[in-house]
Write a protein that holds these residues in place. Structure first.
Motif, PDB file in Angstrom:
ATOM      1  N   ILE A  12       0.832  -1.201   0.000  1.00 19.52           N
ATOM      2  CA  ILE A  12       0.000   0.000   0.000  1.00 19.52           C
ATOM      3  C   ILE A  12       0.864   1.247   0.000  1.00 19.52           C
ATOM      4  CG2 ILE A  12      -1.498   1.374   1.519  1.00 19.52           C
ATOM      5  CD1 ILE A  12      -3.211  -1.035   1.936  1.00 19.52           C
ATOM      6  N   LEU A  13       1.964   1.202   0.723  1.00 22.08           N
ATOM      7  CA  LEU A  13       2.887   2.328   0.757  1.00 22.08           C
ATOM      8  C   LEU A  13       3.434   2.610  -0.647  1.00 22.08           C
ATOM      9  CD1 LEU A  13       5.599   2.984   3.418  1.00 22.08           C
ATOM     10  CD2 LEU A  13       6.237   3.003   1.032  1.00 22.08           C
ATOM     11  N   GLU A  14       3.847   1.581  -1.353  1.00 21.47           N
ATOM     12  CA  GLU A  14       4.395   1.759  -2.690  1.00 21.47           C
ATOM     13  C   GLU A  14       3.355   2.262  -3.679  1.00 21.47           C
ATOM     14  OE1 GLU A  14       5.947  -2.106  -3.383  1.00 21.47           O
ATOM     15  OE2 GLU A  14       7.722  -1.811  -2.101  1.00 21.47           O
ATOM     16  N   ALA A  15       2.111   1.805  -3.543  1.00 23.75           N
ATOM     17  CA  ALA A  15       1.050   2.264  -4.444  1.00 23.75           C
ATOM     18  C   ALA A  15       0.740   3.735  -4.218  1.00 23.75           C
ATOM     19  CB  ALA A  15      -0.203   1.422  -4.240  1.00 23.75           C
ATOM     20  N   ALA A  16       0.803   4.183  -2.964  1.00 23.51           N
ATOM     21  CA  ALA A  16       0.487   5.585  -2.654  1.00 23.51           C
ATOM     22  C   ALA A  16       1.655   6.508  -2.954  1.00 23.51           C
ATOM     23  CB  ALA A  16       0.095   5.707  -1.186  1.00 23.51           C
ATOM     24  N   VAL A  68       7.139   5.992   8.755  1.00 25.64           N
ATOM     25  CA  VAL A  68       7.117   5.470   7.385  1.00 25.64           C
ATOM     26  C   VAL A  68       8.111   4.317   7.261  1.00 25.64           C
ATOM     27  CG1 VAL A  68       7.625   6.011   4.974  1.00 25.64           C
ATOM     28  CG2 VAL A  68       6.277   7.605   6.347  1.00 25.64           C
ATOM     29  N   ALA A  69       9.257   4.444   7.926  1.00 25.89           N
ATOM     30  CA  ALA A  69      10.265   3.383   7.870  1.00 25.89           C
ATOM     31  C   ALA A  69       9.750   2.090   8.487  1.00 25.89           C
ATOM     32  CB  ALA A  69      11.542   3.839   8.572  1.00 25.89           C
ATOM     33  N   GLU A  70       8.981   2.178   9.575  1.00 30.25           N
ATOM     34  CA  GLU A  70       8.402   0.981  10.185  1.00 30.25           C
ATOM     35  C   GLU A  70       7.387   0.335   9.248  1.00 30.25           C
ATOM     36  OE1 GLU A  70       8.573   1.762  14.988  1.00 30.25           O
ATOM     37  OE2 GLU A  70       7.031   2.804  13.829  1.00 30.25           O
ATOM     38  N   MET A  71       6.565   1.152   8.607  1.00 33.84           N
ATOM     39  CA  MET A  71       5.570   0.607   7.677  1.00 33.84           C
ATOM     40  C   MET A  71       6.241  -0.083   6.495  1.00 33.84           C
ATOM     41  SD  MET A  71       2.404   2.519   5.743  1.00 33.84           S
ATOM     42  CE  MET A  71       1.260   1.573   4.738  1.00 33.84           C
ATOM     43  N   ALA A  72       7.397   0.425   6.080  1.00 34.62           N
ATOM     44  CA  ALA A  72       8.109  -0.137   4.936  1.00 34.62           C
ATOM     45  C   ALA A  72       8.857  -1.421   5.289  1.00 34.62           C
ATOM     46  CB  ALA A  72       9.086   0.889   4.376  1.00 34.62           C
ATOM     47  N   ASN A  73       9.024  -1.713   6.569  1.00 30.99           N
ATOM     48  CA  ASN A  73       9.764  -2.905   6.982  1.00 30.99           C
ATOM     49  C   ASN A  73       9.026  -4.162   6.529  1.00 30.99           C
ATOM     50  OD1 ASN A  73      10.362  -5.149   9.192  1.00 30.99           O
ATOM     51  ND2 ASN A  73      12.090  -3.724   9.148  1.00 30.99           N
ATOM     52  N   ASP A  74       9.776  -5.163   6.116  1.00 31.91           N
ATOM     53  CA  ASP A  74       9.160  -6.372   5.569  1.00 31.91           C
ATOM     54  C   ASP A  74       8.286  -7.100   6.574  1.00 31.91           C
ATOM     55  OD1 ASP A  74       8.834  -8.255   3.369  1.00 31.91           O
ATOM     56  OD2 ASP A  74       9.979  -9.649   4.602  1.00 31.91           O
ATOM     57  N   LEU A  75       8.531  -6.909   7.860  1.00 32.40           N
ATOM     58  CA  LEU A  75       7.751  -7.590   8.886  1.00 32.40           C
ATOM     59  C   LEU A  75       6.345  -7.009   9.034  1.00 32.40           C
ATOM     60  CD1 LEU A  75       8.625  -9.918  10.800  1.00 32.40           C
ATOM     61  CD2 LEU A  75       8.975  -8.183  12.564  1.00 32.40           C
ATOM     62  N   ALA A  76       6.179  -5.708   8.729  1.00 29.77           N
ATOM     63  CA  ALA A  76       4.885  -5.036   8.887  1.00 29.77           C
ATOM     64  C   ALA A  76       3.879  -5.616   7.901  1.00 29.77           C
ATOM     65  CB  ALA A  76       5.053  -3.541   8.675  1.00 29.77           C
ATOM     66  N   PHE A  77       2.690  -5.931   8.390  1.00 31.53           N
ATOM     67  CA  PHE A  77       1.754  -6.758   7.636  1.00 31.53           C
ATOM     68  C   PHE A  77       0.331  -6.248   7.822  1.00 31.53           C
ATOM     69  CE2 PHE A  77      -0.089 -11.171   6.889  1.00 31.53           C
ATOM     70  CZ  PHE A  77       0.518 -11.412   5.665  1.00 31.53           C
ATOM     71  N   PHE A  78      -0.468  -6.310   6.764  1.00 27.41           N
ATOM     72  CA  PHE A  78      -1.903  -6.090   6.864  1.00 27.41           C
ATOM     73  C   PHE A  78      -2.582  -7.450   6.789  1.00 27.41           C
ATOM     74  CE2 PHE A  78      -1.231  -1.679   5.092  1.00 27.41           C
ATOM     75  CZ  PHE A  78      -1.672  -1.019   6.230  1.00 27.41           C
TER      76      PHE A  78
END
Length: 329
Positions: free
Chosen positions: A167-171, A212-222
């Motif tokens: 979602i971060l990359e799409a936005a 933003v860096a935490e959201m971009a981390n690979d562990l962060a998940f929806f």
């Protein structure tokens, strides 16, 4: 504003902390075995569970099958046996629907269809997602994560969803965006809160935040599913945050809005009691809650026998330091 988070049902004492390296030795071994194609399926974990009897009323709340979802080999083993769903889906914190752990009947009032998730703020491409987008637009995968509540109980959960970075990359946030604010569904006519009337004085809707860096981390998940099915309402359907290196209250449920902002957002528990619930809220056995130790945790089990739950040491970052420690160096 004075409000006290319920005290956990036990008072824990300081104990020796498990070295993070010891925990990850097993995880690395499992990853190697999966990579070699030895002995592990990539199907939904639900088929592998040791099942216990689920209350028929609870069973009706557990969603529909998501079919064959690949298991991410990097997150195939959490170092512990996954918690039985009979426990995990009937022992939940969801303050919009009450202050007890048995909120699952009340949570069925949550309206989830139709659903709209808005992504806005300091982004180049504002987005809007409906219910189908959340289960079909992004490639789904299953990840087995450890879950640690700030109240010092824990479980292991097989989530289904997708990395937050999609979602971060799409936005495509602008350079000015430093934080992300997540807002949960709230309607006072639907969500009674922890007590009648008293809930009106709380800072609804529920808001959480990450950098933003935490959201971009690979562990962060929806998460949009759990145990092979769509996400039950008591877990925060239809989409919730899963950040397993943080305490559970950081995982906002039933998200309706994601905003990229330049200032740290005010969040629900941090607003109510900032001395007890920090914005960062990373799992740390060396930093006690003001009213209880965080050095140990109890694994969710028979809810009628809280004092018989397995008690074990807490691990820094809940065991995920390899992924996130660099964020806080």
């Amino acid at each position: 504003m004075a409000f006290f988070h319920p005290k956990p049902d036990w008072q824990l004492s300081e104990r020796q902390i498990t070295p993070e390296s010891a925990f990850w030795n097993r995880r690395r071994f499992m990853k190697t075995m999966i990579g070699a194609g030895v002995g592990l399926s990539v199907g939904p974990l639900a088929a592998c569970q040791t099942t216990r009897t689920i209350d028929p009323k609870l069973e009706k709340t557990l969603g529909r099958s998501l079919g064959a979802v690949p298991l991410n080999a990097s997150f195939a083993d959490a170092g512990r046996v996954p918690t039985d769903q009979a426990y995990a889906s009937s022992y939940n914190n969801y303050y919009e629907f009450g202050s007890t752990k048995a909120v699952w009947p009340n949570a069925q009032a949550l309206p989830t269809d139709p659903w709209r998730l808005e992504v806005s703020g300091l982004v180049k491409h504002p987005q809007s997602y409906d219910l189908d987008d959340l289960t079909r637009r992004f490639p789904l995968e299953e990840r087995i994560y450890r879950f640690r509540c700030v109240e010092a109980w824990a479980m292991v959960v097989p989530w289904i969803g997708f990395p937050m970075r999609y979602i971060l990359e799409a936005a495509e946030p602008t350079a000015a965006a430093k934080f992300v604010r997540f807002t949960s569904y709230y309607d006072p006519q639907v969500c009674p809160g922890p007590a009648y009337g008293f809930a009106l004085n709380l800072p609804w809707p529920y808001v959480e935040g990450l950098t933003v860096a935490e959201m971009a981390n690979d562990l962060a998940f929806f998460a949009v599913g759990i145990y092979g099915r769509t996400l039950p309402k008591q877990h925060g359907a239809p989409i919730r945050m899963v950040v397993p290196w943080k305490y559970g209250f950081k995982g906002a449920k039933a998200i309706v809005k994601i905003e990229f902002v330049d200032q740290q957002p005010a969040t629900y528990w941090n607003t109510i009691a900032p001395n007890e619930y920090g914005f960062e809220a990373n799992v740390n056995p060396a930093v006690p809650h003001p009213r209880w130790s965080q050095a140990t945790e109890r694994l969710l089990g028979e809810t009628t026998n809280l004092f018989n739950w397995e008690n074990q040491p807490t691990v820094i970052y809940n065991g995920y330091g390899d992924y996130v420690a660099n964020l806080y160096a």
